[in-house]
Design an enzyme around this catalytic site. Structure first.
Site, PDB file in Angstrom:
ATOM      1  N   GLU A 284       0.811  -1.219   0.000  1.00  8.15           N
ATOM      2  CA  GLU A 284       0.000   0.000   0.000  1.00  8.15           C
ATOM      3  C   GLU A 284       0.843   1.267   0.000  1.00  8.15           C
ATOM      4  O   GLU A 284       0.519   2.244  -0.674  1.00  8.15           O
ATOM      5  CB  GLU A 284      -0.942   0.009   1.199  1.00  8.15           C
ATOM      6  CG  GLU A 284      -2.043  -1.052   1.136  1.00  8.15           C
ATOM      7  CD  GLU A 284      -1.617  -2.393   1.714  1.00  8.15           C
ATOM      8  OE1 GLU A 284      -0.446  -2.544   2.109  1.00  8.15           O
ATOM      9  OE2 GLU A 284      -2.468  -3.304   1.775  1.00  8.15           O
TER      10      GLU A 284
ATOM     11  N   HIS B 284     -12.062  -4.498  10.650  1.00  8.46           N
ATOM     12  CA  HIS B 284     -12.767  -4.534   9.366  1.00  8.46           C
ATOM     13  C   HIS B 284     -14.130  -3.849   9.442  1.00  8.46           C
ATOM     14  O   HIS B 284     -14.979  -4.098   8.591  1.00  8.46           O
ATOM     15  CB  HIS B 284     -12.974  -5.979   8.898  1.00  8.46           C
ATOM     16  CG  HIS B 284     -11.735  -6.665   8.423  1.00  8.46           C
ATOM     17  ND1 HIS B 284     -10.768  -7.127   9.273  1.00  8.46           N
ATOM     18  CD2 HIS B 284     -11.302  -6.983   7.176  1.00  8.46           C
ATOM     19  CE1 HIS B 284      -9.793  -7.705   8.571  1.00  8.46           C
ATOM     20  NE2 HIS B 284     -10.090  -7.630   7.296  1.00  8.46           N
TER      21      HIS B 284
HETATM   22  C1  LIG Z   1      -2.788  -3.953   5.108  1.00  8.62           C
HETATM   23  C2  LIG Z   1      -3.821  -4.797   4.484  1.00  8.62           C
HETATM   24  N1  LIG Z   1      -4.048  -4.693   3.166  1.00  8.62           N
HETATM   25  C3  LIG Z   1      -4.982  -5.464   2.577  1.00  8.62           C
HETATM   26  C4  LIG Z   1      -5.706  -6.358   3.301  1.00  8.62           C
HETATM   27  C5  LIG Z   1      -6.765  -7.203   2.623  1.00  8.62           C
HETATM   28  N2  LIG Z   1      -6.362  -8.587   2.519  1.00  8.62           N
HETATM   29  C6  LIG Z   1      -6.760  -9.518   3.411  1.00  8.62           C
HETATM   30  S1  LIG Z   1      -6.136 -11.010   3.105  1.00  8.62           S
HETATM   31  C7  LIG Z   1      -5.299 -10.450   1.751  1.00  8.62           C
HETATM   32  C8  LIG Z   1      -4.451 -11.380   0.969  1.00  8.62           C
HETATM   33  C9  LIG Z   1      -3.353 -11.909   1.787  1.00  8.62           C
HETATM   34  O1  LIG Z   1      -2.600 -12.783   1.038  1.00  8.62           O
HETATM   35  P1  LIG Z   1      -1.464 -13.617   1.701  1.00  8.62           P
HETATM   36  O2  LIG Z   1      -0.597 -12.738   2.537  1.00  8.62           O
HETATM   37  O3  LIG Z   1      -0.795 -14.387   0.640  1.00  8.62           O
HETATM   38  O4  LIG Z   1      -2.218 -14.583   2.720  1.00  8.62           O
HETATM   39  P2  LIG Z   1      -3.348 -15.673   2.395  1.00  8.62           P
HETATM   40  O5  LIG Z   1      -4.677 -14.971   2.436  1.00  8.62           O
HETATM   41  O6  LIG Z   1      -3.046 -16.270   1.095  1.00  8.62           O
HETATM   42  O7  LIG Z   1      -3.257 -16.644   3.529  1.00  8.62           O
HETATM   43  C10 LIG Z   1      -5.540  -9.101   1.544  1.00  8.62           C
HETATM   44  C11 LIG Z   1      -5.016  -8.306   0.435  1.00  8.62           C
HETATM   45  C12 LIG Z   1      -5.463  -6.428   4.688  1.00  8.62           C
HETATM   46  N3  LIG Z   1      -6.146  -7.272   5.478  1.00  8.62           N
HETATM   47  N4  LIG Z   1      -4.510  -5.658   5.252  1.00  8.62           N
END
Ligand SMILES: Cc1ncc(C[n+]2csc(CCOP(=O)(O)OP(=O)(O)O)c2C)c(N)n1
Lengths: 347, 329
Positions: free
Chosen positions: A72, A141
């Site tokens: 971000e 959230h």
């Molecule tokens: C700072 C932030 N940006 C965006 C999100 C939204 N978000 C939640 S899960 C996710 C994907 C995360 O991917 P990864 O780190 O690969 O973990 P996975 O869900 O695959 O276990 C995103 C973008 C968030 N929770 N926090």
């Protein structure tokens, strides 16, 4: 040369959800202005977690509709750079609760670009995000955080309560030379899985129109009390106003639409007539929109029949369990009760 | 890699994977109670987003097999498998997810905010948010001169966030006993690793922070166990942090209700065919474990989860006024 038939035929209302309205506005502006591009997490292939960019990847391709890494600070900083270079980025960071990780890019970079450059460099970017709770997603959230952003000079902050305004506001926001935080409330988004207030799904012209940034609207006229609201709370205020009409209480409802700039005059004009003011806001109570509205009215020496009141989210993190969350969230019942009390009507 | 771990660890890893999978198997129907036929996230006994960890169990057990209650773990928005492997109280965890008064935080946190101080476990919903606190816990252990370690779990998507790079650098500069564990399930919501990460392997990024980086292929509990064991032992000896990236998979959507339109055709079926839990059972049998012992471990694991869910379902909801408690200590 239109025949009488076609001239009188009533075009069926085209009802849009806020999500569809936002996506339509962005798409329309991308057609009109090649400098507009969209980026953010899950906005391309998925079309946005909340449906705000649905269909844009297919229409405009991956150069102008970019899925970003979860970086971000980088992509919001990059939006500032794009804007300085004369482009018009529309960026999504899906929940306002996530803004902490990149706040510097927002409140020190984007918000101060015009000022620090003495007006040489502008920052025409839109940062859209979802706000609000009520669906059991807990404290990271579900926040609204309107006041947090309204407090920061150099940012414009808008929050539509229906699809018509969402489309016109988005068109205005993209064309605005300033950074605009465009907040949409999850409960109004028209995504079935979040539940939806039906009244937010409205007719919206297919063509080009703007809803000006910084202008509040009176969405229900009344004589006895002014209820000032924004986003979801507009609907809570309207529901309460409907019920109170049966009790011969005439409620005027103001939809702020924009909290920065804040249309103090529309609020003041209403309160001058009604003499009573209630503000409803699902952001944290202290230092919030309610305080600002009440201060704006008091500063104008408007005589009030009863002390002004505010309904807001208390100063606690948003709890997960619904028994707690719904206990503390504003709702139409709380608005109704507050109005009755302010009208000195016992329950 | 079999043979790298001892028999009791292997049996524990198997049983714990089964426990985690069964936990999620019970979540699935409970989650859709009240949410069908029209899916509305707010409805039913389990409201809110629900991120399942089916498929990622080897990451949790292979690492946590080496941990003691005094070691710290910070997990993510997808926490169940890690929480269970770290020994978080199963009944209180289930009750928390149901929003009950006897839940870990009395229903305040829910599924993404599980805290069990008894075993030093925490998780949260902001991406890469657990890394800084893990560095802090590791520094505390260094300053106090004990041999505890801190583990931060994260997804491969989170490795693109600033917090990841800052935390790794800090851990390395301070030479703290931390291990960063990336669960590479190939997706951050809908965005594939390929489309958003400049390096093929995040383990390579360790070089930028002068720490060892390991890649563990095959979603294999034994392989994770071996690499994690070495990294954790190194940390306990005071030799500093490590980064481990584990190739794993998410057998379900990002959250429950995800239509998964971003997945290539057939991917889920292919992943399910290589489900790490039955594969591990087959390996254990080949390696001479008795079917009866594995069956008993499975039965016990399931029974523990069943009891936790029964406890959670029967538990009372909190008094709504409790929302105001604990804002300040
Ligand atoms: C700072 C932030 N940006 C965006 C999100 C939204 N978000 C939640 S899960 C996710 C994907 C995360 O991917 P990864 O780190 O690969 O973990 P996975 O869900 O695959 O276990 C995103 C973008 C968030 N929770 N926090």
């Amino acid at each position: 040369m239109s025949s009488p038939d076609t001239a009188t035929a009533v075009r069926p209302a085209r009802r849009l959800t806020i999500a569809r309205a936002i996506a339509e506005a962005i798409g329309q502006e991308m057609e009109r202005d090649p400098d507009v591009l969209v980026m953010g997490e899950d906005i391309a292939k998925l079309g946005g977690v909340f449906g705000t960019t649905t269909g844009l990847l297919d229409r405009f391709g991956p150069e102008r509709v970019r899925d970003t890494p979860i970086s971000e600070t980088a992509f919001i900083g990059a939006a500032v750079g794009l804007a300085a270079a004369g482009m018009r980025p529309v960026v999504e960071l899906m929940f306002v609760d996530f803004f902490g990780v990149c706040m510097d890019a927002i409140y020190n970079l984007a918000a101060k670009q015009s000022y620090f450059s003495g007006g040489q460099v502008t920052c025409p970017m839109v940062l859209m995000t979802s706000v609000g709770g009520g669906y059991g997603d807990a404290g990271q959230h579900s926040q609204a955080l309107y006041a947090t952003f309204g407090h920061l000079p150099g940012l414009k902050v808008v929050i539509p309560s229906n699809a018509h305004d969402a489309k016109g506001l988005m068109l205005a926001a993209i064309r605005d030379p300033n950074p605009v935080i465009f907040m949409y409330h999850k409960a109004l988004q028209g995504m079935g899985w979040l539940g939806t207030v039906q009244r937010s799904i409205t007719d919206a012209p297919e063509g080009d129109y703007v809803v000006p940034l910084g202008k509040a609207k009176c969405v229900r006229e009344g004589e006895d009390i002014t209820v000032v609201s924004l986003g979801l709370s507009v609907h809570q205020a309207l529901d309460a106003a409907g019920r109170l009409a049966n009790e011969d209480v005439s409620v005027e409802v103001i939809d702020l639409i924009s909290i920065a700039p804040l249309d103090r005059e529309t609020v003041r004009a209403s309160v001058r007539r009604t003499g009573r003011l209630l503000v409803v806001d699902d952001d944290y109570l202290s230092y919030g929109v309610g305080a600002e509205i009440i201060a704006s009215v008091c500063e104008a020496s408007i005589p009030l029949l009863v002390p002004p009141q505010r309904i807001a989210f208390p100063d606690i993190p948003v709890p997960f369990t619904p028994v707690m969350e719904h206990f503390v969230l504003p709702n139409a019942d709380k608005v109704t009760a507050a109005v009755r009390q302010m009208m000195r009507i016992s329950n | 890699m079999s043979g790298a771990s001892n028999a009791s660890d292997r049996l524990w890893m198997y049983a714990t994977m089964v426990k985690s999978r069964h936990f999620e198997a019970l979540i699935k129907p409970a989650y859709f109670e009240g949410k069908s036929p029209v899916f509305n996230m707010a409805k039913g006994p389990l409201p809110g987003e629900m991120h399942l960890s089916d498929g990622q169990e080897p990451c949790a057990v292979g690492v946590c097999a080496h941990l003691r209650p005094g070691d710290t773990v910070t997990a993510t928005h997808r926490p169940h498998h890690v929480a269970i492997a770290k020994g978080v109280d199963l009944g209180a965890m289930a009750a928390e997810i149901f929003g009950k008064a006897s839940g870990l935080s009395g229903g305040r946190g829910g599924h993404m905010h599980l805290f069990d101080a008894r075993v030093n476990f925490a998780c949260s919903g902001i991406i890469a948010q657990g890394l800084g606190p893990a560095v802090g816990a590791a520094l505390a252990s260094k300053l106090r001169g004990d041999d505890t370690v801190a583990i931060a779990f994260l997804g491969e998507g989170a490795a693109n966030q600033g917090a990841f790079h800052e935390a790794l650098n800090l851990a390395s500069v301070w030479k703290v006993p931390a291990v960063f564990v990336i669960e590479d399930n190939a997706y951050g919501i809908s965005v594939s690793k390929r489309d958003c990460t400049a390096v093929e392997r995040n383990a390579d990024r360790a070089a930028a922070y002068a720490m060892p980086g390991h890649f563990v292929a095959g979603n294999d509990a034994d392989a994770v166990h071996a690499i994690a064991g070495a990294a954790i032992a190194r940390a306990r000896r005071g030799e500093g942090p490590s980064l481990i990236e584990i190739e794993t998979c998410r057998l379900e959507g990002h959250f429950m209700g995800d239509a998964e339109g971003y997945r290539p055709e057939g991917e889920v079926q292919r992943l399910k065919a290589s489900d790490p839990i039955p594969a591990y059972r087959a390996r254990l049998l080949t390696d001479g474990f008795e079917a009866a012992d594995l069956d008993r471990a499975e039965t016990d694991a399931r029974a523990a989860v069943d009891a936790a869910f029964a406890f959670a379902r029967a538990a009372a909801y909190p008094d709504p006024e409790e929302a105001f408690a604990h804002v300040f200590a």
